[in-house]
Write a protein that holds these residues in place. Structure first.
Motif, PDB file in Angstrom:
ATOM      1  N   ARG A 113       9.826   4.580   3.617  1.00  8.38           N
ATOM      2  CA  ARG A 113       8.936   3.428   3.505  1.00  8.38           C
ATOM      3  C   ARG A 113       9.173   2.475   4.670  1.00  8.38           C
ATOM      4  O   ARG A 113      10.297   2.293   5.111  1.00  8.38           O
ATOM      5  CB  ARG A 113       9.147   2.713   2.174  1.00  8.38           C
ATOM      6  N   THR A 153      -4.015   0.083   8.558  1.00  8.90           N
ATOM      7  CA  THR A 153      -4.129  -0.201   9.988  1.00  8.90           C
ATOM      8  C   THR A 153      -5.428   0.366  10.560  1.00  8.90           C
ATOM      9  O   THR A 153      -6.035  -0.235  11.449  1.00  8.90           O
ATOM     10  CB  THR A 153      -2.929   0.370  10.763  1.00  8.90           C
ATOM     11  N   ARG A 187      -9.222   0.230   0.329  1.00  9.97           N
ATOM     12  CA  ARG A 187      -8.137   0.442  -0.621  1.00  9.97           C
ATOM     13  C   ARG A 187      -8.301  -0.433  -1.862  1.00  9.97           C
ATOM     14  O   ARG A 187      -7.474  -0.395  -2.766  1.00  9.97           O
ATOM     15  CB  ARG A 187      -6.783   0.148   0.037  1.00  9.97           C
ATOM     16  N   GLN A 243       5.052  -0.895   2.556  1.00  2.00           N
ATOM     17  CA  GLN A 243       4.715   0.434   2.056  1.00  2.00           C
ATOM     18  C   GLN A 243       5.356   0.728   0.717  1.00  2.00           C
ATOM     19  O   GLN A 243       6.578   0.702   0.585  1.00  2.00           O
ATOM     20  CB  GLN A 243       5.130   1.503   3.066  1.00  2.00           C
ATOM     21  N   GLY A 244       4.516   0.971  -0.293  1.00  2.00           N
ATOM     22  CA  GLY A 244       4.930   1.625  -1.508  1.00  2.00           C
ATOM     23  C   GLY A 244       5.911   0.946  -2.424  1.00  2.00           C
ATOM     24  O   GLY A 244       6.568   1.623  -3.197  1.00  2.00           O
ATOM     25  N   GLU A 303      -2.044  -0.746  -4.828  1.00  2.00           N
ATOM     26  CA  GLU A 303      -2.595  -1.475  -3.703  1.00  2.00           C
ATOM     27  C   GLU A 303      -2.728  -2.956  -4.068  1.00  2.00           C
ATOM     28  O   GLU A 303      -3.230  -3.299  -5.138  1.00  2.00           O
ATOM     29  CB  GLU A 303      -3.972  -0.924  -3.333  1.00  2.00           C
ATOM     30  N   THR A 307       0.825  -1.200   0.000  1.00  3.82           N
ATOM     31  CA  THR A 307       0.000   0.000   0.000  1.00  3.82           C
ATOM     32  C   THR A 307       0.864   1.257   0.000  1.00  3.82           C
ATOM     33  O   THR A 307       2.014   1.237   0.448  1.00  3.82           O
ATOM     34  CB  THR A 307      -0.924   0.026   1.239  1.00  3.82           C
ATOM     35  N   THR A 308       0.298   2.338  -0.484  1.00  2.52           N
ATOM     36  CA  THR A 308       0.950   3.640  -0.381  1.00  2.52           C
ATOM     37  C   THR A 308       0.524   4.373   0.883  1.00  2.52           C
ATOM     38  O   THR A 308       1.048   5.445   1.181  1.00  2.52           O
ATOM     39  CB  THR A 308       0.600   4.510  -1.609  1.00  2.52           C
ATOM     40  N   ASP A 309      -0.429   3.797   1.638  1.00  2.67           N
ATOM     41  CA  ASP A 309      -0.969   4.463   2.827  1.00  2.67           C
ATOM     42  C   ASP A 309      -1.143   3.454   3.964  1.00  2.67           C
ATOM     43  O   ASP A 309      -2.256   2.976   4.212  1.00  2.67           O
ATOM     44  CB  ASP A 309      -2.305   5.127   2.491  1.00  2.67           C
ATOM     45  N   PRO A 310      -0.061   3.098   4.673  1.00  2.00           N
ATOM     46  CA  PRO A 310      -0.173   2.126   5.766  1.00  2.00           C
ATOM     47  C   PRO A 310      -1.164   2.530   6.847  1.00  2.00           C
ATOM     48  O   PRO A 310      -1.828   1.669   7.438  1.00  2.00           O
ATOM     49  CB  PRO A 310       1.260   2.061   6.322  1.00  2.00           C
ATOM     50  N   ASP A 311      -1.291   3.822   7.110  1.00  2.00           N
ATOM     51  CA  ASP A 311      -2.221   4.267   8.147  1.00  2.00           C
ATOM     52  C   ASP A 311      -3.659   3.918   7.794  1.00  2.00           C
ATOM     53  O   ASP A 311      -4.464   3.595   8.678  1.00  2.00           O
ATOM     54  CB  ASP A 311      -2.096   5.776   8.375  1.00  2.00           C
ATOM     55  N   ALA A 312      -3.990   3.992   6.510  1.00  2.00           N
ATOM     56  CA  ALA A 312      -5.340   3.629   6.088  1.00  2.00           C
ATOM     57  C   ALA A 312      -5.601   2.135   6.292  1.00  2.00           C
ATOM     58  O   ALA A 312      -6.697   1.728   6.676  1.00  2.00           O
ATOM     59  CB  ALA A 312      -5.554   4.001   4.620  1.00  2.00           C
TER      60      ALA A 312
END
Length: 278
Positions: free
Chosen positions: A45, A23, A261, A64-65, A70, A16-21
């Motif tokens: 990353r 988690t 995602r 990440q990324g 995704e 993913t490009t957005d780990p916070d999303a």
């Protein structure tokens, strides 16, 4: 044969490009906790390990990324990642991320099967550092596979419109075998066994008859105590339901979803005995 033997699915990864999303969705939904690998940060990353409720060891990770988009994929243990990459490309797979050494810990690669489904290979390191990290992991993973706890990956599912091509690839690639599930009440479903395994670790749903919303996919399936309630929570968190929930003849309840995602995953609650599918 050991559970931690080549050809076995023993891990999953979310690219993913957005780990916070990621988690922020799976933490509240399945009770996962997360720990960032302190050695993983490259150009900002991170590699974040995923831990199921009450589990002493991770069952997967968030990368990440590194894929350009995704994706959620299964990870298969390899005795020799570069050699397996050559073998699998000869069988029709394509390389997404070439064989890559990660510090002194492991070697991994990411590929897509002939139907476009992404999966990873990784090999265990012989370094003392890695062995110290892995102490006790096999015993835990074996127990988790045979008696999964809520929130953990209990199995995986392949959906395909080209059953022979798919089974031929994975049989040649990893030594998997496929046995028709006679309890599936007419649904063309096959149990998937890893090399030398006594019990199935996944299933294959033959969509070649048409009428399915999806074409081809490979996804992890997570055990929950109440599929309907968890599905409702997933919707509220932004997920989309693709199929189900439905109850199978043996009492297994399952649903297939995509997270916010766009990553595909399954939820299931099994009956008291062996499961028919996720």
């Amino acid at each position: 044969m050991s559970f931690m033997s080549p050809g076995q699915v023993v891990w999953f990864e979310v690219g993913t490009t957005d780990p916070d999303a990621v988690t922020g969705f799976y933490g509240p939904l399945l009770g996962w906790t997360f720990e960032v690998d302190p050695d993983s940060s490259v150009d900002g990353r991170t590699y974040t390990r995923i831990i199921a409720p009450g589990a002493p060891w991770p069952m997967g990770a968030i990368q990440q990324g590194d894929t350009g988009g995704e994706v959620i994929n299964l990870s298969v243990l390899s005795a020799d990642v570069p050699a397996d990459v050559d073998k699998l490309t000869g069988l029709g797979a394509t390389v997404v991320v070439p064989a890559t050494q990660v510090a002194d810990v492991t070697v991994f690669a990411r590929l897509a099967d002939p139907r476009g489904n992404v999966f990873s290979l990784f090999s265990q390191s012989t370094s003392q550092r890695f062995e110290e990290r892995m102490t006790g992991t096999e015993e835990y993973m074996q127990q988790a596979a045979s008696t999964p706890k809520p929130g953990s990956m209990g199995r995986f599912e392949i959906g395909t419109t080209a059953t022979k091509a798919t089974t031929d690839f994975y049989a040649a690639a990893f030594g998997w075998r496929f046995e028709k599930d006679d309890t599936a009440d007419g649904t063309p479903y096959f149990d998937v066994f890893g090399p030398g395994a006594q019990w199935p670790s996944g299933g294959l749903w033959d969509h070649s008859g048409g009428g399915a919303e999806m074409a081809d996919y490979v996804m992890p399936c997570f055990l929950v105590t109440d599929v309907a309630a968890t599905t409702d929570t997933a919707r509220k968190l932004g997920a989309r339901v693709e199929h189900g929930p439905e109850t199978h003849p043996d009492g297994t309840v399952s649903v297939r979803l995509t997270d916010p995602r766009g990553n595909r995953f399954g939820l299931f609650s099994p009956p008291a005995g062996p499961t028919a599918g996720c």
